[in-house]
Write a protein that holds these residues in place. Structure first.
Motif, PDB file in Angstrom:
ATOM      1  N   ALA B 122       0.843  -1.214   0.000  1.00 30.30           N
ATOM      2  CA  ALA B 122       0.000   0.000   0.000  1.00 30.30           C
ATOM      3  C   ALA B 122       0.868   1.250   0.000  1.00 30.30           C
ATOM      4  N   LYS B 123       0.249   2.376  -0.325  1.00 38.79           N
ATOM      5  CA  LYS B 123       0.977   3.660  -0.259  1.00 38.79           C
ATOM      6  C   LYS B 123       1.142   4.010   1.220  1.00 38.79           C
ATOM      7  N   PRO B 124       2.264   4.635   1.585  1.00 34.02           N
ATOM      8  CA  PRO B 124       2.494   4.938   3.007  1.00 34.02           C
ATOM      9  C   PRO B 124       1.347   5.731   3.624  1.00 34.02           C
ATOM     10  N   LYS B 125       0.757   6.666   2.851  1.00 32.25           N
ATOM     11  CA  LYS B 125      -0.296   7.493   3.447  1.00 32.25           C
ATOM     12  C   LYS B 125      -1.582   6.695   3.685  1.00 32.25           C
ATOM     13  N   ASP B 126      -1.678   5.516   3.095  1.00 35.36           N
ATOM     14  CA  ASP B 126      -2.868   4.674   3.293  1.00 35.36           C
ATOM     15  C   ASP B 126      -2.716   3.716   4.469  1.00 35.36           C
ATOM     16  N   ASN B 127      -1.505   3.577   5.005  1.00 41.91           N
ATOM     17  CA  ASN B 127      -1.318   2.676   6.142  1.00 41.91           C
ATOM     18  C   ASN B 127      -1.700   3.376   7.431  1.00 41.91           C
ATOM     19  N   LEU B 128      -2.358   2.618   8.306  1.00 40.40           N
ATOM     20  CA  LEU B 128      -2.867   3.193   9.556  1.00 40.40           C
ATOM     21  C   LEU B 128      -1.961   2.837  10.717  1.00 40.40           C
ATOM     22  N   PHE B 129      -1.549   3.866  11.482  1.00 37.56           N
ATOM     23  CA  PHE B 129      -0.765   3.644  12.703  1.00 37.56           C
ATOM     24  C   PHE B 129      -1.218   4.730  13.672  1.00 37.56           C
ATOM     25  N   LYS B 130      -2.260   4.408  14.449  1.00 33.67           N
ATOM     26  CA  LYS B 130      -2.911   5.460  15.228  1.00 33.67           C
ATOM     27  C   LYS B 130      -3.288   4.968  16.613  1.00 33.67           C
ATOM     28  N   GLU B 131      -3.155   5.885  17.558  1.00 29.11           N
ATOM     29  CA  GLU B 131      -3.593   5.580  18.934  1.00 29.11           C
ATOM     30  C   GLU B 131      -5.109   5.774  18.961  1.00 29.11           C
ATOM     31  N   ILE B 132      -5.814   4.719  19.393  1.00 31.98           N
ATOM     32  CA  ILE B 132      -7.277   4.808  19.362  1.00 31.98           C
ATOM     33  C   ILE B 132      -7.903   4.791  20.742  1.00 31.98           C
ATOM     34  N   LEU B 133      -7.111   4.415  21.766  1.00 32.38           N
ATOM     35  CA  LEU B 133      -7.707   4.223  23.089  1.00 32.38           C
ATOM     36  C   LEU B 133      -6.680   4.501  24.166  1.00 32.38           C
ATOM     37  N   GLN B 134      -7.175   5.051  25.300  1.00 33.74           N
ATOM     38  CA  GLN B 134      -6.297   5.194  26.471  1.00 33.74           C
ATOM     39  C   GLN B 134      -6.989   4.502  27.642  1.00 33.74           C
ATOM     40  N   LEU B 135      -6.252   3.698  28.381  1.00 37.17           N
ATOM     41  CA  LEU B 135      -6.829   2.982  29.531  1.00 37.17           C
ATOM     42  C   LEU B 135      -6.257   3.592  30.802  1.00 37.17           C
ATOM     43  N   ASP B 136      -7.139   4.200  31.612  1.00 35.78           N
ATOM     44  CA  ASP B 136      -6.697   4.747  32.903  1.00 35.78           C
ATOM     45  C   ASP B 136      -6.951   3.682  33.955  1.00 35.78           C
ATOM     46  N   LEU B 137      -5.889   3.168  34.526  1.00 33.74           N
ATOM     47  CA  LEU B 137      -6.016   2.084  35.496  1.00 33.74           C
ATOM     48  C   LEU B 137      -6.385   2.661  36.852  1.00 33.74           C
ATOM     49  N   ASP B 138      -7.499   2.193  37.384  1.00 27.83           N
ATOM     50  CA  ASP B 138      -7.977   2.690  38.678  1.00 27.83           C
ATOM     51  C   ASP B 138      -8.045   1.536  39.679  1.00 27.83           C
ATOM     52  N   PHE B 139      -6.985   0.721  39.749  1.00 26.32           N
ATOM     53  CA  PHE B 139      -6.950  -0.343  40.749  1.00 26.32           C
ATOM     54  C   PHE B 139      -5.512  -0.470  41.231  1.00 26.32           C
ATOM     55  N   ASP B 140      -5.368  -1.123  42.391  1.00 23.53           N
ATOM     56  CA  ASP B 140      -4.029  -1.281  42.978  1.00 23.53           C
ATOM     57  C   ASP B 140      -3.252  -2.360  42.229  1.00 23.53           C
ATOM     58  N   ILE B 141      -1.997  -2.022  42.035  1.00 21.25           N
ATOM     59  CA  ILE B 141      -1.135  -2.997  41.355  1.00 21.25           C
ATOM     60  C   ILE B 141      -0.123  -3.521  42.364  1.00 21.25           C
ATOM     61  N   ASP B 142       0.055  -4.808  42.364  1.00 21.40           N
ATOM     62  CA  ASP B 142       0.952  -5.465  43.310  1.00 21.40           C
ATOM     63  C   ASP B 142       2.405  -5.168  42.944  1.00 21.40           C
ATOM     64  N   HIS B 143       3.103  -4.452  43.853  1.00 19.87           N
ATOM     65  CA  HIS B 143       4.519  -4.139  43.601  1.00 19.87           C
ATOM     66  C   HIS B 143       5.457  -5.042  44.378  1.00 19.87           C
ATOM     67  N   THR B 144       4.861  -6.108  44.991  1.00 18.50           N
ATOM     68  CA  THR B 144       5.706  -6.916  45.869  1.00 18.50           C
ATOM     69  C   THR B 144       6.435  -8.038  45.132  1.00 18.50           C
ATOM     70  N   ASP B 145       6.233  -8.074  43.844  1.00 20.77           N
ATOM     71  CA  ASP B 145       6.893  -9.138  43.072  1.00 20.77           C
ATOM     72  C   ASP B 145       8.387  -8.859  43.024  1.00 20.77           C
ATOM     73  N   SER B 146       9.157  -9.557  43.868  1.00 24.82           N
ATOM     74  CA  SER B 146      10.577  -9.257  43.972  1.00 24.82           C
ATOM     75  C   SER B 146      11.377  -9.782  42.781  1.00 24.82           C
ATOM     76  N   SER B 147      10.746 -10.631  41.994  1.00 23.31           N
ATOM     77  CA  SER B 147      11.492 -11.144  40.847  1.00 23.31           C
ATOM     78  C   SER B 147      11.523 -10.131  39.696  1.00 23.31           C
ATOM     79  N   PHE B 148      10.664  -9.097  39.796  1.00 22.40           N
ATOM     80  CA  PHE B 148      10.645  -8.107  38.727  1.00 22.40           C
ATOM     81  C   PHE B 148      11.666  -7.016  39.020  1.00 22.40           C
ATOM     82  N   VAL B 149      12.536  -6.773  38.115  1.00 19.16           N
ATOM     83  CA  VAL B 149      13.552  -5.729  38.266  1.00 19.16           C
ATOM     84  C   VAL B 149      13.137  -4.551  37.412  1.00 19.16           C
TER      85      VAL B 149
END
Lengths: 110, 262, 36
Positions: B122-149
């Motif tokens: 396809a022509k470059p101007k016909d290819n789609l590369f676009k941000e369509i959604l944003q997810l705002d996380l409203d819950f607690d995330i576990d930071h105690t995973d010590s294996s994650f660096v």
């Protein structure tokens, strides 16, 4: 005493057979020296307490062992030959098999 | 066409219609649709339709933090429906990488969903590369995973112990054993000659002598070829040399062995 | 390094060369020595 006697008789018979047949003498002497070469290589390893490079050691040892085996199979066929097999064939087979052994050992050493 | 976001895991939540999304840049720089997510196991479904005749080769939804190079790829379920093809992406927040979730929580950034629909033809101007959604996380995330660096923090030092070079024996000792072996072989030949094992009393005459010569030349020639191979000659050259020597050598050797047997 | 550059393998190389040399001598002797 019986064992000693049997051993002495066997030894006399063996030497009588070998002394009458120069080819048998050739083969047996070669086999004996191959064993000696194997012992020398083993003594080298025991002295330096290391078998590096291992493939080189295997090559050197296998050529002694392999040649010994081929000589034994030639010796076995030196006696009464089978009626359908010519006398030159065992020697021919020995030569071809030895060449293959030498190539494999020279290939493997590197 | 008809890009919409639905939440199949939460019955009460209504789907959000985004509408038509095209490759052309947005007018007035409108931000992508923002969705608040309070369930850590929420499943978000992005669906749209594409003209069946214009299906792209690349069809991915990138979910993550592009600014931190933390993105996950989701592939669609495609269903052809006549002139249109229906695309459906299912993003299960429970399967999102913990590195991504922790980074989003730390930096308080929204997780972005970027759609790629493109073809190399396809022509470059016909290819789609676009941000369509944003997810705002409203819950607690576990930071105690010590294996994650942390991705950009100092990593533990890598220690690698290389194998030591094998020790080589001193030259005099090696030469001593070489000398012993040489003497052994020499004594073998001397023993053969002295014990009349090698008498050379059956030397053939006439043409058989020539065949014997040919036989000896063949076996010595083969040994020379093998030694040259050991010293570095190519295997193909070795094979060709063996062939050139083997053909006439075989002839002479078989003739000699026949007379030898008799 | 090739085998001949390692001092340890000189012993084994010399064994192989010795056996090959002895074998060639053996084959010639065997072919030209009678069995009686």
């Amino acid at each position: 005493t019986d064992f000693q006697e049997a051993f002495n008789i066997s030894k006399k018979a063996y030497f009588a057979q070998v002394n009458n047949n120069p080819r048998l003498k050739l083969i047996d002497t070669f086999c004996f020296f191959l064993v000696l070469l194997g012992i020398i290589q083993f003594a080298f390893i025991v002295l330096i307490r290391d078998n590096f490079p291992f493939n080189a050691f295997l090559s050197g040892f296998i050529i002694c062992v392999g040649q010994f085996v081929l000589l034994m199979s030639l010796r076995l066929q030196l006696g009464n030959s089978f009626p359908c097999i010519s006398k030159g064939r065992p020697f021919g087979e020995f030569v071809v098999a030895s060449l293959i052994l030498h190539f494999i050992c020279l290939h493997f050493i590197n | 066409q008809d890009v919409h976001v639905s939440f199949p895991s939460t019955k009460r939540k209504t789907s959000i219609m985004i509408g038509r999304v095209g490759p052309e840049p947005e007018k007035d720089d409108i931000a992508s649709t923002s969705v608040k997510v309070d369930n850590p196991n929420e499943v978000i479904q992005v669906s749209f339709a594409i003209d069946s005749s214009d299906k792209p080769f690349q069809n991915f939804l990138l979910v993550g933090l592009p600014s931190s190079n933390l993105e996950m790829t989701f592939e669609p379920e495609i269903r052809d429906n006549g002139k249109l093809s229906m695309y459906k992406y299912k993003v299960d927040l429970g399967t999102l990488d913990s590195a991504l979730l922790q980074q989003a929580s730390k930096s308080s950034e929204s997780i972005k969903a970027t759609l790629i629909l493109a073809s190399s033809t396809a022509k470059p101007k016909d290819n789609l590369f676009k941000e369509i959604l944003q997810l705002d996380l409203d819950f607690d995330i576990d930071h105690t995973d010590s294996s994650f660096v942390d991705k950009f923090s100092v990593k533990p030092e890598i220690h690698h112990v290389f194998h030591a070079e094998p020790k080589r024996v001193a030259r005099p000792i090696a030469l001593l054993f070489v000398a012993i072996i040489f003497l052994t072989v020499l004594s073998l030949i001397v023993t053969w000659l002295n014990s009349c094992a090698a008498t050379f009393d059956s030397f053939p005459s006439g043409t058989n002598a020539l065949y014997l010569l040919g036989f000896v030349v063949t076996i010595v020639g083969f040994e020379v070829i093998f030694v040259r191979y050991y010293l570095g000659t190519n295997i193909f050259e070795t094979l060709f040399s063996s062939l050139y020597l083997g053909a006439p050598g075989l002839l002479a050797s078989t003739k000699f062995l026949r007379s030898f047997g008799q | 390094p090739r085998s001949w550059e390692i001092s340890n393998s000189w012993v084994y190389i010399s064994t192989i060369c010795g056996v090959i040399a002895a074998w060639v001598f053996f084959v010639v002797s065997f072919a030209t020595t009678s069995s009686v």
